[in-house]
Design a protein around this motif. Structure first.
Motif, short mmCIF file in Angstrom:
data_model
loop_
_atom_site.label_atom_id
_atom_site.label_comp_id
_atom_site.label_asym_id
_atom_site.label_seq_id
_atom_site.Cartn_x
_atom_site.Cartn_y
_atom_site.Cartn_z
N CYS A 1 -10.76 105.11 29.55
CA CYS A 1 -10.91 103.70 29.24
C CYS A 1 -9.55 103.12 28.87
CB CYS A 1 -11.90 103.51 28.09
SG CYS A 1 -12.09 101.78 27.63
N CYS B 1 -17.90 101.72 28.92
CA CYS B 1 -17.33 102.66 27.96
C CYS B 1 -18.28 102.83 26.77
CB CYS B 1 -15.97 102.16 27.49
SG CYS B 1 -15.25 103.28 26.27
N HIS C 1 -9.00 100.72 26.94
CA HIS C 1 -8.91 100.24 25.57
C HIS C 1 -8.29 101.33 24.71
CE1 HIS C 1 -11.09 99.20 21.57
NE2 HIS C 1 -9.91 98.60 21.62
N ARG C 2 -9.08 102.27 24.22
CA ARG C 2 -8.48 103.30 23.37
C ARG C 2 -8.68 104.70 23.95
NH1 ARG C 2 -10.52 101.33 17.78
NH2 ARG C 2 -10.32 103.53 17.22
N GLY C 3 -8.82 104.74 25.27
CA GLY C 3 -8.65 106.02 25.95
C GLY C 3 -9.86 106.92 26.06
N VAL C 4 -11.02 106.44 25.71
CA VAL C 4 -12.21 107.32 25.78
C VAL C 4 -12.46 107.78 27.23
CG1 VAL C 4 -14.76 107.17 25.71
CG2 VAL C 4 -13.40 106.59 23.70
N TYR D 1 -17.63 103.52 23.79
CA TYR D 1 -17.07 103.21 22.46
C TYR D 1 -17.26 101.73 22.11
CZ TYR D 1 -13.87 104.55 18.60
OH TYR D 1 -13.32 104.86 17.39
N HIS D 2 -16.65 100.82 22.91
CA HIS D 2 -16.78 99.39 22.59
C HIS D 2 -17.25 98.58 23.81
CE1 HIS D 2 -13.37 101.24 20.39
NE2 HIS D 2 -13.94 100.70 19.33
N ALA D 3 -17.80 99.31 24.78
CA ALA D 3 -18.47 98.68 25.92
C ALA D 3 -17.58 97.87 26.86
CB ALA D 3 -19.66 97.83 25.45
N TRP D 4 -16.29 98.17 26.93
CA TRP D 4 -15.53 97.57 28.02
C TRP D 4 -16.18 98.07 29.32
CZ3 TRP D 4 -9.48 97.14 27.61
CH2 TRP D 4 -9.15 96.47 26.43
S1 FES Z 1 -12.29 102.90 24.00
FE1 FES Z 1 -13.36 102.10 25.65
S2 FES Z 1 -14.08 100.23 24.96
FE2 FES Z 1 -12.96 100.99 23.29
#
Ligand code: FES
Ligand code: FE2
Length: 387
Positions: free
Chosen positions: A95, A116, A97-100, A118-121
């Motif tokens: 992802c 994603c 955003h923060r790499g998930v 984590y935060h649904a991007w």
């Molecule tokens: S790490 Fe993917 S949306 Fe935050």
């Protein structure tokens, strides 16, 4: 393969049998430490497994738009995904955003978007960033800047090839890189074949030893004496003068019978196996009515994960067809297990003693060529951008 080309290859086999190429008698040595050095493997992972095209699977694994499979063996987490119009793309499974890690199931189907956890991007099946939760908090983040990281990806010989280093996307010409393979391989028709019985095995040997083991016929009569050895000509591996990808014809004894037939009926694949090593780690063994594909990935400097499958003309529909392919598969593995056991015995030695170089004879020159190419890449004399 075009028939004229098959005839040329068969002629080259007969020429070889009539007047075997005089070995130049030169004996070579290579350092056994190349099979035991963790430092060398670290370099290989980066400069070879990430900076060169690597076959990651069969194109037929992706049937419908939205189908995907994951691949982690190059060290880069990769998603291979079939898009809306059937284009196959590869992305880093991360992802923005923060790499998930976005996808975790080995294979699957994306209905609409990759979301994603984590935060649904969310990303569509072309990898484009489509949704950011509370997007007011992310100035300057857009589809243009934060879509999935795309990798160079291309389909050849029924296989999906990916360059895991994103910096190299668009930096080379696939056709130039694969030209030698296409010269040998034009129309085996494998592009429409389907994978059969994919499997993964671990071999306690350096990945390069597995490649080396396919590059000569000098061992056939001895190492395969109880299996395929008796069917093949002794010590006959006729290779093409390729510089990068090795290809060798291993003629069967039955090839001499073709001389009694009219030339237009000569069929190379009936009487020879053709082994192609697509640099660096892909082996395709072309057999009479199918091919065996082996993709070798280092686990560490002394063990290898071998991912393999058959490519067959169509998925079996009857018990009889199943049995037929099963039989072919078991014949293949019987021989390959003999090779792998010997690779494990080499590694067993080197793990304890790698002070003396190993010896390579004239018949085994392709091993030398392959190992030299590895060195050239590690010394940055050979790069993907040269193609
Ligand atoms: S790490 Fe993917 S949306 Fe935050
Ligand atoms: Fe072998």
């Amino acid at each position: 393969m075009e028939h004229a080309q098959q005839l040329a290859f068969i002629d080259s086999v007969f020429m070889h049998l009539k007047a075997p190429e005089t070995p130049d008698g030169v004996t070579y040595e290579i350092d056994a430490k190349r099979y035991t050095s963790p430092e060398q493997l670290t370099q290989e992972r980066k400069q070879i497994f990430q900076d060169f095209p690597i076959a990651v699977g069969a194109v037929a694994q992706l049937e419908n738009n939205g189908d995907y499979f994951l691949h982690d063996y190059t060290g880069v987490p990769i998603i291979v995904l079939k898009g809306k119009n059937g284009e196959i793309r590869a992305f880093i499974n991360m992802c923005r955003h923060r790499g998930v890690r976005l996808l975790n199931e080995e294979t699957g189907h994306i209905k609409r978007n990759i979301v994603c956890p984590y935060h649904a991007w969310s990303y569509d099946i072309a990898g484009c960033l489509k949704g950011i939760l509370h997007d007011k908090g992310f100035d300057g983040v857009s589809e243009a800047t934060h879509s999935l990281i795309e990798l160079d990806c291309s389909i050849h010989f029924g296989l999906v090839f990916v360059v895991p280093n994103p910096e190299l996307k668009g930096q080379f010409d696939w056709n130039v890189f694969l030209e030698e393979v296409y010269n040998v391989y034009k129309t085996f028709g494998l592009d429409t074949h389907v994978p059969y019985k994919p499997e993964t095995r671990t071999i306690q040997g350096n990945w390069k030893l597995l490649i080396d083991s396919g590059l000569e016929a000098y061992h056939f009569k001895i190492a395969h004496s109880k299996t395929i050895g008796p069917y093949f000509m002794d010590n006959a591996g006729i290779n093409h003068e390729n510089k990068l990808h090795s290809s060798i014809i291993f003629p069967k004894k039955s090839i001499t019978r073709t001389q009694d037939k009219p030339r237009e009926d000569w069929q190379l694949r009936e009487h020879a196996n053709i082994l192609i090593n697509i640099f660096p780690n892909t082996i395709i063994l072309v057999q009479p009515d199918h091919a065996m594909v082996m993709l070798n990935f280092p686990i560490d400097e002394k063990s290898t994960l071998a991912h393999s499958f058959m490519l067959i003309p169509q998925a079996p529909t009857t018990q009889k067809e199943n049995e037929y392919w099963e039989l072919n598969r078991s014949i293949f593995w019987e021989a390959i297990e003999e090779d792998n056991e010997l690779v494990e015995l080499q590694q067993a030695t080197f793990s304890k003693y790698d002070d003396k170089p190993i010896t390579i004879g004239s018949f085994e020159k392709l091993i030398l060529q392959f190992e030299n190419l590895i060195d050239e890449v590690l010394e940055e004399k050979l790069k993907l951008t040269d193609f």
